[in-house]
Design an enzyme around this catalytic site. Structure first.
Site, PDB file in Angstrom:
ATOM      1  N   HIS A   1       0.832  -1.205   0.000  1.00 47.77           N
ATOM      2  CA  HIS A   1       0.000   0.000   0.000  1.00 47.77           C
ATOM      3  C   HIS A   1       0.866   1.255   0.000  1.00 47.77           C
ATOM      4  CE1 HIS A   1      -3.011   2.736   2.140  1.00 47.77           C
ATOM      5  NE2 HIS A   1      -3.622   2.379   1.018  1.00 47.77           N
TER       6      HIS A   1
ATOM      7  N   HIS B   1      -0.948  10.450  -2.581  1.00 50.85           N
ATOM      8  CA  HIS B   1      -2.175   9.960  -1.957  1.00 50.85           C
ATOM      9  C   HIS B   1      -3.362  10.830  -2.349  1.00 50.85           C
ATOM     10  CE1 HIS B   1      -5.051   8.455   0.850  1.00 50.85           C
ATOM     11  NE2 HIS B   1      -4.980   9.482   1.665  1.00 50.85           N
TER      12      HIS B   1
END
Length: 358
Positions: free
Chosen positions: A38, A80
């Site tokens: 991730h 992000h």
């Protein structure tokens, strides 16, 4: 601790779900679950940096995950969010002070600095920093650039030379309808780069993911690369206010998703909900229902800090302390999930391997 409190905590812990309490289910294709790093090894290095991705590969991740946004000049970069004050030192650059602004992204007012207001050359003057400084080390702040998607694919091409099983890439299109509305759609540059680096066909080592629906359908019309519909525990796709993730996660909703996607990426609480004081409850039927629709299930996100772990797996009261991530992952593996997103590929890979040799 009083005896009464100790007894209460013991009761709560015993009431929680554990791997031993779940009858182990198979994955959709019978293969071991994949580990998706991730944002790279984001529990060890600042997220979405080449250093984070490279470390994740060294630790054995099956896929690395870049979240993709666009620059003013149309280049895909890994962040992000398109608002970058949390993950870069942009606020320290006096020359960019005038770029701070407020925008509406997916219906929410957001204030800060946005990638679409910078050229790639300008973004390359910034340096990444840890997004969770209260939980993780900031020792690597200021050392790494913002990488482009092309640089990430080039890294994979380098490390995959001679590998029998290549490390894959798992890009997320962030806020695709917003970027399309300002003339910076993801689809064309994304597919062009993937094709240039040899990602072609339904068996390619890639999954393209999105919380939205329309861009996945657009991608499906243009490509047969594997697609993943992301889902959260609340709300719904930003591009379809009438739709909810809860409805999409129903058997009928999953059947509709299967018409354009190959799997789902649900919030892990949709697979095993949290109960009182953070204890794990009984698994839902989501994995079973998704498999019945022919969909893989890759829940997110597994992290080792106590702050994120269920009660039974915490290693103390310090939120930044590390608990038993392996125990949490083992509980979810028993539901038959086909993969998982983790900030800590070292622990995730070891746990999956342990389960695969039983």
């Amino acid at each position: 601790m009083t005896r009464r409190l100790a007894a209460l905590l013991a009761a709560l812990l015993s009431a929680g779900c554990s791997a031993d309490a779940v009858t182990a289910q198979p994955t959709l294709d019978g293969q071991p679950p994949i580990v998706i790093a991730h944002r790279g090894a984001s529990g060890e290095r600042p997220e979405h940096t080449l250093a984070s991705y490279r470390l994740a590969i060294e630790l054995g991740a099956d896929y690395i995950e870049p979240d993709l946004v666009l620059t003013k000049d149309g280049v895909l970069v890994a962040r992000h969010e398109n608002e970058i004050s949390e993950t870069t030192d942009v606020a320290d650059h006096a020359e960019f002070a005038g770029r701070k602004t407020t925008k509406t992204i997916d219906g929410q007012a957001v204030t800060g600095w946005f990638t679409e207001d910078f050229t790639l050359a300008e973004l390359k003057t910034l340096r990444a920093r840890e997004r969770l400084p209260k939980l993780r080390s900031t020792a690597y702040d200021g050392q790494y650039e913002i990488p482009t998607f092309q640089e990430i694919l080039a890294l994979l091409a380098e490390v995959n030379k001679g590998r029998a099983k290549p490390v894959g890439v798992y890009p997320e299109t962030k806020h695709p309808s917003y970027f399309a509305s300002i003339g910076l759609p993801h689809e064309t540059p994304l597919l062009a780069l993937l094709d240039r680096y040899g990602y072609r066909g339904a068996d390619a080592a890639v999954f393209i993911q999105s919380f939205e629906v329309a861009n996945l359908k657009t991608l499906r019309a243009k490509s047969d690369l594997p697609l993943i519909q992301l889902m959260d525990g609340e709300g719904g796709p930003a591009d379809d206010p009438k739709q909810t993730y809860a409805a999409m996660a129903s058997p009928a909703g999953l059947k509709a998703v299967a018409a354009y996607a190959d799997g789902i990426g649900p919030n892990k609480a949709m697979v095993i909900p949290r109960g009182a004081l953070g204890t794990l409850s009984e698994p839902t039927s989501l994995v079973r229902d998704a498999h019945a629709a022919g969909l893989k299930v890759h829940p997110w996100t597994f992290r080792r800090e106590n702050y994120f772990l269920p009660l039974a797996d915490k290693g103390g009261i310090n939120p930044a302390g590390h608990g038993d991530l392996a125990a949490e992952i083992e509980t979810y593996l028993a539901t038959g999930i086909d993969g998982l997103f983790s900030d800590n590929p070292r622990e995730a890979v070891a746990t999956v391997k342990k389960g695969s040799v039983r």
